[in-house]
Design a protein around this motif. Structure first.
Motif, PDB file in Angstrom:
ATOM      1  N   GLN A  17       0.768  13.051  -5.326  1.00  0.00           N
ATOM      2  CA  GLN A  17       1.645  12.734  -4.203  1.00  0.00           C
ATOM      3  C   GLN A  17       2.124  11.285  -4.268  1.00  0.00           C
ATOM      4  O   GLN A  17       3.292  11.007  -3.977  1.00  0.00           O
ATOM      5  N   VAL A  18       1.258  10.365  -4.655  1.00  0.00           N
ATOM      6  CA  VAL A  18       1.664   8.960  -4.780  1.00  0.00           C
ATOM      7  C   VAL A  18       2.731   8.823  -5.860  1.00  0.00           C
ATOM      8  O   VAL A  18       3.744   8.144  -5.658  1.00  0.00           O
ATOM      9  N   ALA A  19       2.540   9.472  -6.990  1.00  0.00           N
ATOM     10  CA  ALA A  19       3.544   9.429  -8.059  1.00  0.00           C
ATOM     11  C   ALA A  19       4.869  10.021  -7.570  1.00  0.00           C
ATOM     12  O   ALA A  19       5.946   9.490  -7.866  1.00  0.00           O
ATOM     13  N   TYR A  20       4.795  11.095  -6.808  1.00  0.00           N
ATOM     14  CA  TYR A  20       5.998  11.719  -6.240  1.00  0.00           C
ATOM     15  C   TYR A  20       6.722  10.742  -5.316  1.00  0.00           C
ATOM     16  O   TYR A  20       7.954  10.606  -5.375  1.00  0.00           O
ATOM     17  N   ILE A  21       5.991  10.065  -4.442  1.00  0.00           N
ATOM     18  CA  ILE A  21       6.593   9.107  -3.518  1.00  0.00           C
ATOM     19  C   ILE A  21       7.315   8.003  -4.283  1.00  0.00           C
ATOM     20  O   ILE A  21       8.460   7.663  -3.987  1.00  0.00           O
ATOM     21  N   ILE A  22       6.655   7.453  -5.275  1.00  0.00           N
ATOM     22  CA  ILE A  22       7.243   6.359  -6.053  1.00  0.00           C
ATOM     23  C   ILE A  22       8.494   6.825  -6.785  1.00  0.00           C
ATOM     24  O   ILE A  22       9.540   6.175  -6.738  1.00  0.00           O
ATOM     25  N   THR A  48      -1.066  14.522   4.858  1.00  0.00           N
ATOM     26  CA  THR A  48      -0.103  14.292   3.778  1.00  0.00           C
ATOM     27  C   THR A  48       0.061  12.799   3.538  1.00  0.00           C
ATOM     28  O   THR A  48       0.322  12.043   4.479  1.00  0.00           O
ATOM     29  N   VAL A  49      -0.059  12.378   2.298  1.00  0.00           N
ATOM     30  CA  VAL A  49       0.158  10.979   1.938  1.00  0.00           C
ATOM     31  C   VAL A  49       1.657  10.710   1.970  1.00  0.00           C
ATOM     32  O   VAL A  49       2.445  11.434   1.351  1.00  0.00           O
ATOM     33  N   VAL A  50       2.065   9.663   2.720  1.00  0.00           N
ATOM     34  CA  VAL A  50       3.478   9.368   2.917  1.00  0.00           C
ATOM     35  C   VAL A  50       3.883   7.983   2.426  1.00  0.00           C
ATOM     36  O   VAL A  50       5.075   7.659   2.391  1.00  0.00           O
ATOM     37  N   ALA A  51       2.907   7.150   2.060  1.00  0.00           N
ATOM     38  CA  ALA A  51       3.202   5.795   1.603  1.00  0.00           C
ATOM     39  C   ALA A  51       1.985   5.228   0.883  1.00  0.00           C
ATOM     40  O   ALA A  51       0.875   5.759   1.010  1.00  0.00           O
ATOM     41  N   GLY A  52       2.215   4.142   0.134  1.00  0.00           N
ATOM     42  CA  GLY A  52       1.105   3.509  -0.561  1.00  0.00           C
ATOM     43  C   GLY A  52       1.441   2.092  -0.975  1.00  0.00           C
ATOM     44  O   GLY A  52       2.608   1.688  -0.995  1.00  0.00           O
ATOM     45  N   VAL A  53       0.382   1.345  -1.300  1.00  0.00           N
ATOM     46  CA  VAL A  53       0.536  -0.036  -1.765  1.00  0.00           C
ATOM     47  C   VAL A  53      -0.705  -0.436  -2.551  1.00  0.00           C
ATOM     48  O   VAL A  53      -1.810   0.011  -2.250  1.00  0.00           O
ATOM     49  N   ILE A  55      -3.027 -15.907  -8.448  1.00  0.00           N
ATOM     50  CA  ILE A  55      -2.011 -15.182  -7.686  1.00  0.00           C
ATOM     51  C   ILE A  55      -2.053 -13.713  -8.123  1.00  0.00           C
ATOM     52  O   ILE A  55      -2.066 -13.401  -9.306  1.00  0.00           O
ATOM     53  N   CYS A  56      -2.053 -12.835  -7.136  1.00  0.00           N
ATOM     54  CA  CYS A  56      -2.059 -11.404  -7.422  1.00  0.00           C
ATOM     55  C   CYS A  56      -0.643 -10.854  -7.296  1.00  0.00           C
ATOM     56  O   CYS A  56       0.288 -11.561  -6.933  1.00  0.00           O
ATOM     57  N   GLU A  57      -0.530  -9.566  -7.570  1.00  0.00           N
ATOM     58  CA  GLU A  57       0.746  -8.887  -7.422  1.00  0.00           C
ATOM     59  C   GLU A  57       0.610  -7.780  -6.386  1.00  0.00           C
ATOM     60  O   GLU A  57      -0.353  -7.016  -6.401  1.00  0.00           O
ATOM     61  N   LEU A  58       1.571  -7.713  -5.485  1.00  0.00           N
ATOM     62  CA  LEU A  58       1.692  -6.569  -4.588  1.00  0.00           C
ATOM     63  C   LEU A  58       2.352  -5.483  -5.424  1.00  0.00           C
ATOM     64  O   LEU A  58       3.452  -5.675  -5.938  1.00  0.00           O
ATOM     65  N   GLN A  59       1.670  -4.369  -5.579  1.00  0.00           N
ATOM     66  CA  GLN A  59       2.111  -3.364  -6.537  1.00  0.00           C
ATOM     67  C   GLN A  59       2.433  -2.032  -5.875  1.00  0.00           C
ATOM     68  O   GLN A  59       1.712  -1.569  -5.002  1.00  0.00           O
ATOM     69  N   LYS A  60       3.517  -1.458  -6.326  1.00  0.00           N
ATOM     70  CA  LYS A  60       3.896  -0.080  -6.005  1.00  0.00           C
ATOM     71  C   LYS A  60       3.853   0.211  -4.502  1.00  0.00           C
ATOM     72  O   LYS A  60       3.241   1.169  -4.056  1.00  0.00           O
TER      73      LYS A  60
END
Length: 160
Positions: free
Chosen positions: A13-18, A62-67, A78-83
């Protein structure tokens, strides 16, 4: 709405959202965006180290978003905010705000700042990041592999 760390059952589902969001903004099938990330279909196996994590927002099962948060390189604080992606129907509901708040709270435990890259035509996302303290920069950090992302942002809570 529930915000929690990603589990194996969420990977598809995360891959689908992206992929859905990238398609919406013309970033689909590009080798220089998140579309080509080798871990895209199994983030639950990738975000396993102490200084990195991926969260999902779940609405009625249902998963609708992610980070995600991850290191840019071994020698930088310094980190990266990803996906960070959210399905269209859930934008403007506060979900992204809660996800970002969760991610930055985690990041502050390990890093002195957070960098992100996005597509220039994702103007709504850029306004969202700016509203939350990110500043657009011409400088790029790390080797993210997302050369197609032409809008770069940084937020610092301590100097790197």
């Amino acid at each position: 709405m529930i915000i929690r760390k990603i589990e194996k059952k969420d990977d598809a589902q995360v891959a689908y959202i992206i992929r859905t969001c990238l398609t919406e903004y013309g970033g689909d099938h590009r080798t220089d965006t998140a579309w080509a990330d080798p871990y895209l279909d199994h983030f639950s196996e990738y975000y396993i180290h102490e200084n990195m994590a991926y969260w999902v927002a779940e609405d009625n099962g249902t998963v609708v978003a992610g980070v995600g948060i991850g290191p840019l390189s071994a020698d930088c604080t310094i980190c990266e905010l990803q996906k960070m992606y959210c399905l269209k129907d859930y934008r403007g509901t506060g979900i992204a705000h809660e996800l970002l708040k969760t991610a930055l709270h985690f990041a502050k435990q390990y890093y002195s700042g957070c960098y992100l890259e996005t597509l220039d035509n994702m103007t709504r996302a850029q306004k969202f990041y700016e509203k939350h303290g990110f500043v657009r920069t011409d400088k790029t950090y790390g080797n993210t592999g997302h050369n197609g992302c032409n809008a770069h942002y940084l937020i610092e809570w301590q100097k790197c």
